[in-house]
Design an enzyme around this catalytic site. Structure first.
Site, PDB file in Angstrom:
ATOM      1  CB  SER A 108     -55.651  22.543 -17.260  1.00  0.00           C
ATOM      2  OG  SER A 108     -54.345  22.118 -17.553  1.00  0.00           O
ATOM      3  CG  ASP A 243     -52.222  24.536  -9.868  1.00  0.00           C
ATOM      4  OD1 ASP A 243     -51.864  23.953 -10.913  1.00  0.00           O
ATOM      5  OD2 ASP A 243     -53.365  24.974  -9.692  1.00  0.00           O
ATOM      6  CG  HIS A 270     -53.534  21.106 -12.661  1.00  0.00           C
ATOM      7  ND1 HIS A 270     -53.068  22.377 -12.934  1.00  0.00           N
ATOM      8  CD2 HIS A 270     -54.027  20.635 -13.847  1.00  0.00           C
ATOM      9  CE1 HIS A 270     -53.270  22.655 -14.210  1.00  0.00           C
ATOM     10  NE2 HIS A 270     -53.847  21.620 -14.788  1.00  0.00           N
TER      11      HIS A 270
END
Length: 299
Positions: A108, A243, A270
């Site tokens: 991320s 995601d 995610h």
């Protein structure tokens, strides 16, 4: 660097919590998300990669979890809340850990830093893993908002927007709806549980905004689409099937990066290394082994 926990003292005098787990010739440095997240998202890496001879390195960034947390409200500390600072911190961590010809994995926000690192310090890298992070913010914000529009009724979506307009983010119903969406698209099968949130809200709010739907932080406008082709390091793009990041953007990245492979983890959000670790680590292990063997090819 010794096994277990080590406190790194930065040149600025602050201290970072770091961990090294596993032994072997393959060095993998993992950079957490957030911004303001923690290293704990990588705690299941060593058990899955131990047989390959992988040393897993991780750390908490300044302001996060076990690391020093400056008072960011003070003017003299505001310069820490910049992309340049955290990129420089990553390079200093690399040096203090004694890593060279290593693999860098960013999740991320960590994947954003990893892209910046590969563009500026790519000579130190043997391989790059971009985990649930695309190359710009512009394509992310509309996607995550569409996810909630598809999930919730028009009335619920409008309720959330009204709360965001009023900046009343502690509203119980709003928080309930956010948790519902996160349970489908962030961590579908959570394993780590704490009594309180460990995320550094000050860091997150500065860079991101109040939450994933209200992108008003300083990262708004970040875009590396025009530069991605310059990264020649062998790269694994890994995303969850569900995601929060748009998979169409991931596919475009795979076509842009000259030496890349894209893998989608089934039943993963995610945080797909937690949701479906068997599938995630199978693809990560194959990437590492292929690069080590000199047989890596994109897919």
């Amino acid at each position: 660097m010794n096994q277990g926990t080590t406190i790194l003292t930065l040149n600025n005098g602050y201290h970072l919590f770091s961990r090294k787990v596993g032994e072997g010739p393959i060095k993998l440095l993992c950079v957490h998300g957030g911004p303001g997240g923690t290293h704990e998202g990588f705690e299941n890496f060593a058990p899955y990669l131990n047989d390959m001879g992988v040393e897993v390195y991780m750390y908490d960034q300044l302001g996060s979890y076990h690391s020093d947390q400056p008072d960011f409200s003070k003017e003299e500390n505001r310069h820490f809340l910049t992309l340049d600072y955290y990129l420089g911190e990553l390079e200093e961590v690399r040096q203090k850990m004694g890593l060279e010809n290593f693999y860098l994995l960013g999740h991320s926000w960590g994947g954003l830093l990893a892209q910046e690192y590969a563009l500026k310090y790519g000579q130190h890298l043997k391989g790059l893993v971009l985990m649930s992070m695309i190359d710009n913010i512009e394509e992310y914000a509309p996607h995550v908002n569409k996810l909630r529009e598809d999930l919730f009724s028009d009335l619920e979506v409008q309720y959330m927007r009204d709360v965001e307009e009023e900046e009343n983010f502690d509203d119980p119903m709003y928080q309930h709806l956010v948790r519902k969406l996160y349970s489908l698209y962030v961590t579908r099968h959570p394993k780590l549980k704490h009594m309180v949130s460990l995320n550094a809200a000050t860091v997150y709010n500065h860079f991101q905004g109040n939450n994933e739907f209200v992108m008003v932080g300083t990262l708004n406008g970040w875009d590396r689409r025009a530069d991605l082709h310059k990264i020649e390091t062998p790269t694994l793009l890994t995303f969850g099937e569900f995601d929060t990041m748009p998979l169409d953007s991931a596919r475009r990245m795979q076509n842009t990066l000259p030496h890349s492979r894209l893998v989608i983890t089934p039943d993963g959000g995610h945080c797909h290394n937690v949701d479906n670790p068997d599938a995630f680590f199978k693809s990560l292990s194959k990437f590492l082994q292929d690069v080590e063997d000199g047989t890596f090819q994109g897919a």
